[in-house]
Design an enzyme around this catalytic site. Sequence first.
Site, PDB file in Angstrom:
ATOM      1  N   CYS A 118     -17.812  14.450  17.471  1.00 33.61           N
ATOM      2  CA  CYS A 118     -16.599  14.121  16.714  1.00 33.61           C
ATOM      3  C   CYS A 118     -15.909  15.393  16.223  1.00 33.61           C
ATOM      4  O   CYS A 118     -14.682  15.424  16.059  1.00 33.61           O
ATOM      5  CB  CYS A 118     -16.908  13.187  15.550  1.00 33.61           C
ATOM      6  SG  CYS A 118     -18.176  13.817  14.415  1.00 33.61           S
ATOM      7  N   HIS A 488     -19.163  13.142   9.466  1.00 35.62           N
ATOM      8  CA  HIS A 488     -18.281  12.695  10.544  1.00 35.62           C
ATOM      9  C   HIS A 488     -16.904  13.343  10.411  1.00 35.62           C
ATOM     10  O   HIS A 488     -16.369  13.480   9.309  1.00 35.62           O
ATOM     11  CB  HIS A 488     -18.142  11.174  10.480  1.00 35.62           C
ATOM     12  CG  HIS A 488     -17.348  10.582  11.607  1.00 35.62           C
ATOM     13  ND1 HIS A 488     -17.662  10.790  12.932  1.00 35.62           N
ATOM     14  CD2 HIS A 488     -16.234   9.790  11.601  1.00 35.62           C
ATOM     15  CE1 HIS A 488     -16.783  10.147  13.701  1.00 35.62           C
ATOM     16  NE2 HIS A 488     -15.915   9.540  12.905  1.00 35.62           N
TER      17      HIS A 488
END
Length: 559
Positions: A118, A488
């Site tokens: 990510c 994230h």
Amino acid sequence: MATISIVVKHQGNKYDVEVDPDSTGDVFKYQLYSLTGVEPERQKILVKGGQVKDDVQMSKFGFKSGQSIMMLGTPGKDSKEIARPKEKIKFVEDMTEAEAAQQEGAIPAGLTNLGNTCYLNSTLQTLRAIPELQNALVKYEPQSASTAGVMPQLDLTKQLRDLYKYMSETQEAYTPHAFLTSLRTAFPQFAERSRTGHGYAQQDAEEAWSQIVTQLRQKLRVKDDAPETPQDSFIDKYMSGEFTSELECDEPAAKEGGEKPVVSKETFLKLNCHIDSTTNHLRDGIANGLSEKLEKRSEVLGRDAVYTKTSKISRLPKYLTVHFVRFFWKRETQKKAKIMRKVTFPHELDLVEFCDDKLKGMLVPVRDKVREVRKDEEDIERARKRRKRNLAGEDVEDVPGGKGAKNDKKEDAKKPSTSADGDVEMGETYKTDAEIDAERDAALLEAKKELNALIDPDLAKDDGANQSGLYELRGVVTHQGASADSGHYTAYVKKTAPTDAKTGKRKEEDGKWWWFNDDKVTEVTSDKIEALAGGGESHSALILLYRAIALPSAEGTMD
């Protein structure tokens, strides 16, 4: 009721027309307009017992299948001949995936997460918000393996070119296998395995951003239209700025001994926003980053001493990267810990105060004129809205050209006064709304021309530089979690306005953003950006991408 097929004769031509008995004459006239180009108000349709009127039911005429009637009339002078489209109209269902992806309203492609990637996906999506980068990549041709020393398949710039091309041809999530392989080959740190033994480790998006930009700086070159100009690095032209720094010893004895401050110039690819207990806004963090203390040997004092390095910006790039320095190495945990402090940032950033005197002198007149023009635009728009309300019956007497004002002046005009010598005095004349608007628009156009004339000639030649000191926010890389090695990353990119197919000009932006969460792409409103200031483990801004605001051309128009 079923339609009736009749024949309409006009100027030697015959047209087969399906008449709906339940429709009216005006509908029938528009049918003929589409066939003949004669406007409905210029048509005279002769039938038994008279002519076809707009509000008459067509069943009244009792048409029979195959019956012929006559139409008279010619198109008006301003009427354009109706012609078939030069290009066949293609519906979305008939388009290829690549064609559909180019249409207005298409959703941009997401990127598949290949296991803790990510950090890379968010970086790639934000860099893709630079149209000049995509244009330069299209023209990039990698060198052969023998010349470059690396196989083209592992050329990071080539892989970025291909990746963005594939992404532009789909609305589905794309899997960046080739680019990831190239990145891990060029920079083995991104091939580090997870300490838990499952797949690859999470990485820092800022490090990925910096390494990709460094590679592009070496490989991707652009050339001006002038044939004699050499090629420049794309990054140096559009994304790099320059500091003019002064290094001076803090101890008075060094200055008294004849030690002079050392002035130097250095290139920067990003501005760091340093965060401490007093940092509340982006401006505070940038100011912190432009002044630093360091220890070095003083030849005058004959020993180490503390020096202060003060930097001022002497070139601002068109695209500015700002890095929130939120991560630091925590010895106890052997991890990059995250500074959670809330730090706000603006949608429009003014960096003039951080520039050196020379650049500041170039930017201030342009920046101030930009604000003046914006105020004029706001005043004009506010007056138009107020007049619109007046026409709807609210406060009719408070606006020049409004209903109340216009009516009062007409009354006065009916009663001209007479002077003492018997001459009739002329009453005041009043401008229509259209005349008022035209005058204001003309004045605004002149102001924009004046704005363009204020741009410094040296800055005007450098189309990769900021010419006003003002930036608008275009992209944000965010991080959720407590450390760089976990959590994230996502990206927010401001939507660009679609291009008008007829004029080729950009329409107005709607102010919304795309949120790229790996393969999921969602449209969000700008208030979501306000919530990225941090203050906890929720999503907080890590990298900001700013673009220099657009300025009018010499003709006063916006490109």
